[in-house]
Design an enzyme around this catalytic site. Sequence first.
Site, PDB file in Angstrom:
ATOM      1  N   HIS A   1      41.905  44.676  45.715  1.00  0.00           N
ATOM      2  CA  HIS A   1      43.132  43.909  45.463  1.00  0.00           C
ATOM      3  C   HIS A   1      44.378  44.799  45.610  1.00  0.00           C
ATOM      4  O   HIS A   1      45.425  44.516  45.030  1.00  0.00           O
ATOM      5  CB  HIS A   1      43.101  43.203  44.092  1.00  0.00           C
ATOM      6  CG  HIS A   1      42.137  42.050  44.068  1.00  0.00           C
ATOM      7  ND1 HIS A   1      41.975  41.224  42.985  1.00  0.00           N
ATOM      8  CD2 HIS A   1      41.297  41.569  45.013  1.00  0.00           C
ATOM      9  CE1 HIS A   1      41.065  40.293  43.262  1.00  0.00           C
ATOM     10  NE2 HIS A   1      40.635  40.487  44.484  1.00  0.00           N
TER      11      HIS A   1
ATOM     12  N   TYR B   1      47.503  40.388  47.056  1.00  0.00           N
ATOM     13  CA  TYR B   1      47.821  40.874  45.703  1.00  0.00           C
ATOM     14  C   TYR B   1      48.979  41.863  45.679  1.00  0.00           C
ATOM     15  O   TYR B   1      49.549  42.130  44.616  1.00  0.00           O
ATOM     16  CB  TYR B   1      46.573  41.483  45.043  1.00  0.00           C
ATOM     17  CG  TYR B   1      45.578  40.408  44.648  1.00  0.00           C
ATOM     18  CD1 TYR B   1      45.618  39.818  43.389  1.00  0.00           C
ATOM     19  CD2 TYR B   1      44.630  39.946  45.548  1.00  0.00           C
ATOM     20  CE1 TYR B   1      44.733  38.821  43.039  1.00  0.00           C
ATOM     21  CE2 TYR B   1      43.738  38.935  45.206  1.00  0.00           C
ATOM     22  CZ  TYR B   1      43.791  38.382  43.944  1.00  0.00           C
ATOM     23  OH  TYR B   1      42.918  37.377  43.604  1.00  0.00           O
TER      24      TYR B   1
ATOM     25  N   ARG C   1      39.814  33.661  30.405  1.00  0.00           N
ATOM     26  CA  ARG C   1      40.804  33.874  31.485  1.00  0.00           C
ATOM     27  C   ARG C   1      42.119  33.163  31.143  1.00  0.00           C
ATOM     28  O   ARG C   1      43.205  33.686  31.433  1.00  0.00           O
ATOM     29  CB  ARG C   1      40.233  33.361  32.814  1.00  0.00           C
ATOM     30  CG  ARG C   1      41.235  33.440  33.954  1.00  0.00           C
ATOM     31  CD  ARG C   1      40.592  33.231  35.311  1.00  0.00           C
ATOM     32  NE  ARG C   1      41.564  33.034  36.358  1.00  0.00           N
ATOM     33  CZ  ARG C   1      41.272  32.626  37.582  1.00  0.00           C
ATOM     34  NH1 ARG C   1      40.001  32.365  37.906  1.00  0.00           N
ATOM     35  NH2 ARG C   1      42.214  32.475  38.494  1.00  0.00           N
TER      36      ARG C   1
ATOM     37  N   CYS D   1      34.523  42.036  47.856  1.00  0.00           N
ATOM     38  CA  CYS D   1      35.633  41.104  47.656  1.00  0.00           C
ATOM     39  C   CYS D   1      35.835  40.298  48.934  1.00  0.00           C
ATOM     40  O   CYS D   1      35.535  40.786  50.033  1.00  0.00           O
ATOM     41  CB  CYS D   1      36.886  41.917  47.353  1.00  0.00           C
ATOM     42  SG  CYS D   1      38.321  40.905  47.039  1.00  0.00           S
TER      43      CYS D   1
ATOM     44  N   ASN E   1      34.946  40.266  38.843  1.00  0.00           N
ATOM     45  CA  ASN E   1      36.271  40.878  38.741  1.00  0.00           C
ATOM     46  C   ASN E   1      36.505  41.537  37.390  1.00  0.00           C
ATOM     47  O   ASN E   1      35.861  41.156  36.421  1.00  0.00           O
ATOM     48  CB  ASN E   1      37.335  39.792  38.960  1.00  0.00           C
ATOM     49  CG  ASN E   1      37.687  39.679  40.418  1.00  0.00           C
ATOM     50  OD1 ASN E   1      37.694  40.680  41.128  1.00  0.00           O
ATOM     51  ND2 ASN E   1      37.975  38.466  40.858  1.00  0.00           N
TER      52      ASN E   1
HETATM   53  C1  G6P Z   1      40.523  35.813  45.269  1.00  0.00           C
HETATM   54  C2  G6P Z   1      39.942  37.112  44.849  1.00  0.00           C
HETATM   55  C3  G6P Z   1      38.755  36.957  44.009  1.00  0.00           C
HETATM   56  C4  G6P Z   1      39.037  36.021  42.865  1.00  0.00           C
HETATM   57  C5  G6P Z   1      39.584  34.717  43.347  1.00  0.00           C
HETATM   58  C6  G6P Z   1      40.091  33.859  42.204  1.00  0.00           C
HETATM   59  O1  G6P Z   1      39.834  35.312  46.278  1.00  0.00           O
HETATM   60  O2  G6P Z   1      39.645  37.946  45.912  1.00  0.00           O
HETATM   61  O3  G6P Z   1      38.402  38.211  43.537  1.00  0.00           O
HETATM   62  O4  G6P Z   1      37.882  35.771  42.144  1.00  0.00           O
HETATM   63  O5  G6P Z   1      40.610  34.888  44.215  1.00  0.00           O
HETATM   64  O6  G6P Z   1      40.129  32.547  42.606  1.00  0.00           O
HETATM   65  P1  G6P Z   1      40.274  31.355  41.575  1.00  0.00           P
HETATM   66  O7  G6P Z   1      40.044  30.114  42.376  1.00  0.00           O
HETATM   67  O8  G6P Z   1      39.259  31.575  40.510  1.00  0.00           O
HETATM   68  O9  G6P Z   1      41.673  31.454  41.059  1.00  0.00           O
END
Ligand code: G6P
Length: 437
Positions: free
Chosen positions: A202, A256, A96, A172, A150
């Site tokens: 999203h 998003y 990531r 989600c 995701n």
């Molecule tokens: C949001 C999204 C999720 C994602 C997350 C990432 O809640 O809906 O799909 O996984 O953010 O969060 P993070 O703490 O990993 O940046």
Amino acid sequence: MKKGIKIVTIGGGSSYTPELVEGFIKRYNELPVRELWLVDIESGKEKLDTVGELAKRMVKKAGIPMEIKLTLDRREALKDADFVTTQLRVGLLDSRIKDERIPLSHGVIGQETNGAGGMFKAFRTIPVILDIDKDMSELCPNAWLINFTNPAGMITEALLRYGRNKKVIGLCNVPLGMEKAVADMLEVEQSRITMDFIGLNHMVFGKEIYLDGEKVTDKVMSSIAEGKMGSIVKNVKDLGWNPEFIKALGMMPCPYHRYYFQKGDMLEDELKEFSKGETRAEVVKRLENDLFELYKNVNLDIKPPQLEKRGGAYYSDAACRLINSIYNNKGDIQPVDVRNNGAIEGIDDDSAVEVSCIITKDGPKPIAMGKLPILANGLVQTIKSFERLVVEAAIEGSYDKALIALTINPLVPSEKMAKILLDELLIAHKDYLPQFA
Ligand code: G6P
């Protein structure tokens, strides 16, 4: 006859798992989970053991007969499962970091689920999820697969079009977060709010909003315009909205949408953080290390509140609520990612959409939402085309389709930049992309 439910969670060593365990504990009376199998891979063993032991302590504290099983053997776990949930991250957080850093180093949005980053997360994940789907078709053909991995929209699209199992639901926490934000603005209990959700994962809009069944969309939109809405997820910066824009939009956007409607400002903000040396993935890596330190404490037997700093906080409410409604045939309405089947006019029946659905023992039935308003239709269709090309590219290992997908993505400025990003990311992730070898 079988007593209780068997749940299998793939990616069980995730720092999010205590949320899920808490969700099942809270609902045990209605949803008697007999076995919760947490599955991970060799490189995740240490995390699996740590989080698994915490899960055992949580269940013991709750005094319920739910058995927590830890394994690296996915096939052993899947045998006769009733529900399989997937929350895996192929290549872990280090991948990531690359998804975010490489685009940003070229002055382009670097994000986990959108643009180039989202595309590469899909490339790494789709072959793995289709493998899980294949195992399920052999070992638990009647189980529901509930995916939070995701980019959930593209993963659901891949499963629906290319998987064997038709009992697939994408999930989600964003729609739930939108309902919560509305409840907070109106100062009412969240259970009194319902929304007509329409769009993609999203990329979902709240088209109409109801309080106890009465339409309150205009009131909510005015509150958003007045800046009364708090941030919905921790990982997407709240830069506020222009009141005139919100009034003109007339629907509730999801967090998003900021990447599209506030493209320049979001990029500027991301680049600022990037120049300070940290992208969101690096923040998350730190948060995760801290969480695992807490989880190691043998006296800890609850979900620590620090977990709420993650963007996915409360995803277990979405998951457990969904499983509960299927198991108990509730017939309530929940927003999930499913095969469109005509719910949104103008999108292929076969495509994955995020819409409000009626949830019964037969799964989600999408509610007919009509056409997307013209103002949203173009963007949603573009993103759906992007998603479809990404899925095809992921399966075929097609460079051409990947290049076209990235070029039509609104976050990528030119075909020249699309090629630069594609080439660099393909090399950076080559260990996880055998299909592009
Ligand atoms: C949001 C999204 C999720 C994602 C997350 C990432 O809640 O809906 O799909 O996984 O953010 O969060 P993070 O703490 O990993 O940046």
